[in-house]
Design an enzyme around this catalytic site. Structure first.
Site, PDB file in Angstrom:
ATOM      1  N   LYS A  49       0.847  -1.201   0.000  1.00 36.36           N
ATOM      2  CA  LYS A  49       0.000   0.000   0.000  1.00 36.36           C
ATOM      3  C   LYS A  49       0.881   1.250   0.000  1.00 36.36           C
ATOM      4  CE  LYS A  49      -0.307  -0.560   5.008  1.00 36.36           C
ATOM      5  NZ  LYS A  49      -1.127  -1.059   6.111  1.00 36.36           N
ATOM      6  N   ARG A  71     -11.690  -0.968  13.864  1.00 35.57           N
ATOM      7  CA  ARG A  71     -11.850  -0.087  12.703  1.00 35.57           C
ATOM      8  C   ARG A  71     -12.806  -0.710  11.692  1.00 35.57           C
ATOM      9  NH1 ARG A  71      -5.716   1.048  10.671  1.00 35.57           N
ATOM     10  NH2 ARG A  71      -6.153  -1.047   9.890  1.00 35.57           N
ATOM     11  N   TYR A  89      15.011  30.963   7.651  1.00 36.73           N
ATOM     12  CA  TYR A  89      13.805  31.647   8.116  1.00 36.73           C
ATOM     13  C   TYR A  89      13.845  31.817   9.629  1.00 36.73           C
ATOM     14  CZ  TYR A  89      11.559  30.977   3.578  1.00 36.73           C
ATOM     15  OH  TYR A  89      11.238  31.014   2.252  1.00 36.73           O
ATOM     16  N   MET A 124      11.084  24.738   2.513  1.00 38.48           N
ATOM     17  CA  MET A 124      10.332  23.871   1.614  1.00 38.48           C
ATOM     18  C   MET A 124      11.235  23.088   0.669  1.00 38.48           C
ATOM     19  SD  MET A 124       7.249  24.741  -1.039  1.00 38.48           S
ATOM     20  CE  MET A 124       6.191  25.571   0.117  1.00 38.48           C
TER      21      MET A 124
HETATM   22  C1  LIG Z   1      -0.246  -2.118   6.665  1.00 35.57           C
HETATM   23  C2  LIG Z   1      -0.818  -3.427   6.998  1.00 35.57           C
HETATM   24  C3  LIG Z   1       0.009  -4.550   7.172  1.00 35.57           C
HETATM   25  C4  LIG Z   1       1.528  -4.469   7.155  1.00 35.57           C
HETATM   26  O1  LIG Z   1       1.977  -3.837   8.325  1.00 35.57           O
HETATM   27  P1  LIG Z   1       3.555  -3.703   8.670  1.00 35.57           P
HETATM   28  O2  LIG Z   1       3.553  -3.307  10.081  1.00 35.57           O
HETATM   29  O3  LIG Z   1       4.072  -2.629   7.772  1.00 35.57           O
HETATM   30  O4  LIG Z   1       4.168  -5.012   8.402  1.00 35.57           O
HETATM   31  C5  LIG Z   1      -0.595  -5.762   7.390  1.00 35.57           C
HETATM   32  N1  LIG Z   1      -1.950  -5.871   7.456  1.00 35.57           N
HETATM   33  C6  LIG Z   1      -2.770  -4.808   7.304  1.00 35.57           C
HETATM   34  C7  LIG Z   1      -4.243  -4.997   7.384  1.00 35.57           C
HETATM   35  C8  LIG Z   1      -2.231  -3.557   7.086  1.00 35.57           C
HETATM   36  O5  LIG Z   1      -3.046  -2.514   6.955  1.00 35.57           O
END
Ligand SMILES: *Cc1c(COP(=O)(O)O)cnc(C)c1O
Length: 408
Positions: free
Chosen positions: A68, A171, A295, A343
């Site tokens: 992701k 969640r 700055y 920046m």
């Molecule tokens: C992001 C995520 C992972 C991986 O987590 P890490 O701590 O980066 O290994 C696994 N399962 C779900 C549902 C996640 O959202």
């Protein structure tokens, strides 16, 4: 919609090794002009995959890499291609858009969309079915909509889905007490086959594993409820990086490492950092005692000082918390950030790094060896200064920093 995968070109690196350049989608032509870039070491990525594989108790346990947020900032298409060639079983992403980007990049392995946003009218299910992307379902509306889409599709095989169980994260997911009802709903649709059952740990990175243990128990109970309703054996998966490395009972049939693939926080000796962020000195000036920098003139020279400017700032992902607190590496030596990170630029005090000159390499993240020594800046160190976690450090290296892929 999504750009087609960009061309890979060759370029030579300073140490003579071959560096492969994946042109960024939006930042061009910054990759040619500004010396600031993120180097992604695909050899280290494979090393980390093997380290994860070695830590699994059973060689039946599959690895589903979590890619992701553009593979934690490393560039999802290139990372996925590397891991697919290294025989990774499947990938997990948060968004349907991210899954589509991987399919567009030619990824054939199973892809699981964990986030559960399929559009306000759940339009996303059409794309998902067409592209053979596996959704994680947890709402009755998901199931009904998917069944409707499948009715119109010409699919002889039932379509595989995973269910998410909320064992304590609070969640997303089916609550354990609602699972039986949910299963009965799914079973009304023979076109849908539940292939996996997943949950997610809330406290896996803490030394105290009590809550993780409770979640594991709740997940076992959910799996038992599942078995009462069907004779199919689902793939059970729960572990993120922390859980798979620390808690063997959390491994189940598959694990979902994210950060471990990218080197973790830099503290685990078994893992190698995959990303290195480097730039170069573009200007140096001699300041007199009392002169201010940047700055607000938040830093003033307490002695005659050599101040170097590097073209990387908070818009690139270098936290403003680094102002007057963080360090970068020059000539193999740690030097302090002085003044406010702005920046596009950051100033460092190179008075104690003799020989520093324009075009010298400066490391923001990663290791460097030079005439003055050898040192490393980890995501853990940057996270501590920025009062955040290594995940945020990795994912906030911005689009403006081109990714260069190193294939050792
Ligand atoms: C992001 C995520 C992972 C991986 O987590 P890490 O701590 O980066 O290994 C696994 N399962 C779900 C549902 C996640 O959202």
């Amino acid at each position: 919609m999504l750009d087609t995968p960009a061309a890979i070109q060759g370029a030579s690196s300073e140490d003579g090794g071959e560096v492969r350049v994946l042109r960024p989608k939006r930042a061009a032509p910054a990759d040619i002009i500004r010396p600031t870039r993120a180097e992604v070491n695909l050899g280290h990525l494979r090393h980390n995959l093997h380290a994860v594989a070695r830590s699994l108790g059973s060689n039946q346990c599959r690895i589903w890499g979590v890619l992701k947020a553009d593979a934690y900032g490393h560039g999802a298409p290139a990372v996925a291609r590397t891991l697919e060639r290294a025989n990774m079983h499947g990938f997990c992403v948060a968004l349907l858009e991210e899954a589509m980007e991987l399919r567009d990049a030619g990824i054939k392995a199973p892809i699981l969309v964990m986030g559960g946003y399929f559009g306000p009218g759940l339009e996303g299910f059409e794309e998902l079915v067409e592209q053979r992307i596996t959704p994680v379902l947890y709402e009755p509306g998901h199931v009904e909509r998917l069944a409707t889409v499948l009715k119109g599709a010409s699919r002889p095989q039932p379509f595989g889905v995973h269910l998410k169980i909320d064992t304590g994260m609070g969640r997303l997911g089916v609550r354990p007490e609602e699972l039986a009802t949910f299963m009965e709903l799914v079973q009304r649709f023979p076109t849908i086959r539940i292939e996996g059952l997943m949950t997610h740990f809330a406290r896996a990175d803490e030394a105290d594993t009590e809550f993780t243990g409770q979640q594991i128990q709740a997940f076992h109970s959910a799996a038992a409820v599942f078995r009462q309703h069907t004779s199919t054996t689902p793939l059970l998966h729960a572990a993120n990086s922390a859980a798979l490395l620390s808690t063997p009972e959390a491994q189940f049939d598959a694990v979902r490492p994210g950060i471990a693939l990218f080197g973790g926080s830099g503290k685990s000796p078994a893992l190698k950092p995959v990303m290195r962020v480097r730039t170069e000195i573009v200007a140096i000036r001699q300041l007199q005692t009392g002169d201010g920098v940047g700055y607000g003139q938040s830093w003033r020279a307490s002695r005659p000082s050599l101040i170097a400017t590097v073209p990387i700032g908070y818009a690139d992902g270098l936290s403003r918390h680094m102002s007057n607190r963080g360090h970068l590496l020059v000539r193999g030596k740690r030097v302090p950030v002085v003044g406010a990170v702005s920046m596009d630029m950051t100033t460092i005090d190179v008075t104690d790094a003799p020989g520093s000159s324009i075009r010298d390499e400066v490391i923001v993240l990663g290791s460097q060896e030079g005439p003055l020594g050898k040192d490393e800046i980890t995501t853990g160190e940057l996270a501590e200064i920025a009062q955040t976690i290594p995940w945020e450090i990795m994912t906030t290296i911005s689009r403006r920093v081109p990714r260069f892929y190193r294939e050792p």
